[in-house]
Design a protein around this motif. Sequence first.
Motif, PDB file in Angstrom:
ATOM      1  N   LEU A  30      31.602   1.817  63.746  1.00 14.97           N
ATOM      2  CA  LEU A  30      30.888   2.524  62.685  1.00 14.97           C
ATOM      3  C   LEU A  30      31.765   3.609  62.080  1.00 14.97           C
ATOM      4  CD1 LEU A  30      28.300   3.067  61.095  1.00 14.97           C
ATOM      5  CD2 LEU A  30      27.542   4.550  62.983  1.00 14.97           C
ATOM      6  N   SER A  31      32.514   4.326  62.932  1.00 17.37           N
ATOM      7  CA  SER A  31      33.394   5.387  62.438  1.00 17.37           C
ATOM      8  C   SER A  31      34.461   4.823  61.513  1.00 17.37           C
ATOM      9  CB  SER A  31      34.047   6.118  63.620  1.00 17.37           C
ATOM     10  OG  SER A  31      33.072   6.695  64.453  1.00 17.37           O
ATOM     11  N   PHE A  32      35.083   3.711  61.942  1.00 16.03           N
ATOM     12  CA  PHE A  32      36.100   3.093  61.093  1.00 16.03           C
ATOM     13  C   PHE A  32      35.495   2.585  59.788  1.00 16.03           C
ATOM     14  CE2 PHE A  32      38.812   2.610  64.971  1.00 16.03           C
ATOM     15  CZ  PHE A  32      39.909   3.287  64.470  1.00 16.03           C
ATOM     16  N   GLY A  33      34.261   2.086  59.878  1.00 12.95           N
ATOM     17  CA  GLY A  33      33.592   1.620  58.666  1.00 12.95           C
ATOM     18  C   GLY A  33      33.355   2.761  57.685  1.00 12.95           C
ATOM     19  N   LEU A  34      32.921   3.927  58.214  1.00 15.56           N
ATOM     20  CA  LEU A  34      32.692   5.086  57.351  1.00 15.56           C
ATOM     21  C   LEU A  34      34.002   5.584  56.739  1.00 15.56           C
ATOM     22  CD1 LEU A  34      30.091   7.067  59.510  1.00 15.56           C
ATOM     23  CD2 LEU A  34      29.668   5.788  57.397  1.00 15.56           C
ATOM     24  N   ILE A  35      35.060   5.583  57.542  1.00 15.02           N
ATOM     25  CA  ILE A  35      36.368   5.995  57.028  1.00 15.02           C
ATOM     26  C   ILE A  35      36.816   5.045  55.913  1.00 15.02           C
ATOM     27  CG2 ILE A  35      38.817   6.220  57.601  1.00 15.02           C
ATOM     28  CD1 ILE A  35      37.929   7.156  60.389  1.00 15.02           C
ATOM     29  N   GLY A  36      36.642   3.744  56.154  1.00 11.66           N
ATOM     30  CA  GLY A  36      37.025   2.758  55.143  1.00 11.66           C
ATOM     31  C   GLY A  36      36.224   2.915  53.863  1.00 11.66           C
ATOM     32  N   ALA A  37      34.905   3.166  54.038  1.00 13.44           N
ATOM     33  CA  ALA A  37      34.066   3.354  52.850  1.00 13.44           C
ATOM     34  C   ALA A  37      34.491   4.588  52.075  1.00 13.44           C
ATOM     35  CB  ALA A  37      32.598   3.463  53.265  1.00 13.44           C
ATOM     36  N   GLN A  39      37.509   5.947  52.017  1.00 15.95           N
ATOM     37  CA  GLN A  39      38.770   5.649  51.346  1.00 15.95           C
ATOM     38  C   GLN A  39      38.559   4.771  50.123  1.00 15.95           C
ATOM     39  OE1 GLN A  39      41.023   3.953  54.585  1.00 15.95           O
ATOM     40  NE2 GLN A  39      41.936   5.928  55.145  1.00 15.95           N
ATOM     41  N   LEU A  40      37.638   3.818  50.237  1.00 18.76           N
ATOM     42  CA  LEU A  40      37.337   2.956  49.096  1.00 18.76           C
ATOM     43  C   LEU A  40      36.735   3.762  47.949  1.00 18.76           C
ATOM     44  CD1 LEU A  40      37.330   0.024  48.084  1.00 18.76           C
ATOM     45  CD2 LEU A  40      35.027  -0.213  49.025  1.00 18.76           C
ATOM     46  N   LEU A  41      35.839   4.704  48.288  1.00 15.63           N
ATOM     47  CA  LEU A  41      35.228   5.551  47.264  1.00 15.63           C
ATOM     48  C   LEU A  41      36.284   6.422  46.590  1.00 15.63           C
ATOM     49  CD1 LEU A  41      32.672   6.620  45.872  1.00 15.63           C
ATOM     50  CD2 LEU A  41      32.416   8.244  47.752  1.00 15.63           C
ATOM     51  N   ALA A  42      37.174   7.014  47.418  1.00 18.74           N
ATOM     52  CA  ALA A  42      38.240   7.855  46.850  1.00 18.74           C
ATOM     53  C   ALA A  42      39.156   7.034  45.961  1.00 18.74           C
ATOM     54  CB  ALA A  42      39.031   8.511  47.980  1.00 18.74           C
ATOM     55  N   ALA A  43      39.464   5.801  46.403  1.00 18.44           N
ATOM     56  CA  ALA A  43      40.326   4.935  45.592  1.00 18.44           C
ATOM     57  C   ALA A  43      39.654   4.596  44.263  1.00 18.44           C
ATOM     58  CB  ALA A  43      40.660   3.661  46.362  1.00 18.44           C
ATOM     59  N   GLY A  44      38.335   4.369  44.299  1.00 13.53           N
ATOM     60  CA  GLY A  44      37.604   4.070  43.071  1.00 13.53           C
ATOM     61  C   GLY A  44      37.615   5.247  42.110  1.00 13.53           C
ATOM     62  N   GLN A  45      37.434   6.473  42.651  1.00 11.22           N
ATOM     63  CA  GLN A  45      37.460   7.657  41.810  1.00 11.22           C
ATOM     64  C   GLN A  45      38.841   7.865  41.197  1.00 11.22           C
ATOM     65  OE1 GLN A  45      36.104  10.594  44.639  1.00 11.22           O
ATOM     66  NE2 GLN A  45      33.942  10.327  44.080  1.00 11.22           N
ATOM     67  N   THR A  46      39.887   7.641  42.011  1.00 11.17           N
ATOM     68  CA  THR A  46      41.257   7.773  41.498  1.00 11.17           C
ATOM     69  C   THR A  46      41.516   6.751  40.400  1.00 11.17           C
ATOM     70  OG1 THR A  46      42.032   8.568  43.645  1.00 11.17           O
ATOM     71  CG2 THR A  46      43.693   7.699  42.130  1.00 11.17           C
ATOM     72  N   TRP A  47      41.043   5.520  40.614  1.00  9.90           N
ATOM     73  CA  TRP A  47      41.241   4.475  39.607  1.00  9.90           C
ATOM     74  C   TRP A  47      40.537   4.834  38.313  1.00  9.90           C
ATOM     75  CZ3 TRP A  47      37.766   1.237  37.055  1.00  9.90           C
ATOM     76  CH2 TRP A  47      38.350   0.208  36.300  1.00  9.90           C
ATOM     77  N   ARG A  48      39.297   5.340  38.399  1.00  8.03           N
ATOM     78  CA  ARG A  48      38.568   5.704  37.186  1.00  8.03           C
ATOM     79  C   ARG A  48      39.243   6.865  36.468  1.00  8.03           C
ATOM     80  NH1 ARG A  48      34.132   4.297  40.472  1.00  8.03           N
ATOM     81  NH2 ARG A  48      33.959   6.430  41.267  1.00  8.03           N
TER      82      ARG A  48
END
Length: 235
Positions: A30-37, A39-48
């Motif tokens: 669960l911890s790794f899943g939250l970290i991945g989520a 990072q994915l959110l941060a990557a999406g914000q950076t992309w936008r």
Amino acid sequence: MAPAPLAPSAPPADRRRSGLATALFSLIALSFGLIGAGQLLAAGQTWRREKGEFERWRAELVLEGVANRALAGLLVNAGDGPFAGEFADGASRYAVRLDREDEKQSLFQSATPLPAALTVAVRAALAAPPAGRTRALVAALNGEPAACAFTTTSPVAGGAASLAPRRPLPLGEQGEVDWRAGQRWRISVMRPDGLVLERWVLLSGKASQPALELARALHRVAPERWRTCNQDIAA
């Protein structure tokens, strides 16, 4: 005599350890899943953000091309202007205006009282670093008719008093070249949706680099307001 109830037998130690391990691994997953989520959110914000910066850069590049075309037109038109015209780029049509700045009133050393909103904008711009004053001024004027302010006043040069608005002359593309060495001009280009590039330039008199940029700003204005300010503003 009834037999005594049997007490539940305790699970074997290895089974207990297995249950704890399962819970621990679930928590880690669960911890790794939250970290991945995250990072994915941060990557999406950076992309936008980067996509927005790219779109802004691309829009400014197109406006820059239209401004250069307008500058070329200025060099084959006689008179002190102002000049106004329209250029097509694909399916879009861009409105342009060119004003001579040399005799305009300075926004930063105003000799006459300015409207209250403009005074606030000037004070905000003066508080900004010199390199960002024009951008700060346009940002402060975003809710006001910035285009109208710049038809009679200038952030890069100024005379003792504000000039009366004058009807712009049509900007042609034919005539003898006059490099207009030493003159200061404002080149304003508006996209159909109201995105405006303002450039203030000093004309160098050199064919290799006819204009030296003094300041620029990219902002939005209501297209109707821009046209009202930049077309038949006076008889």
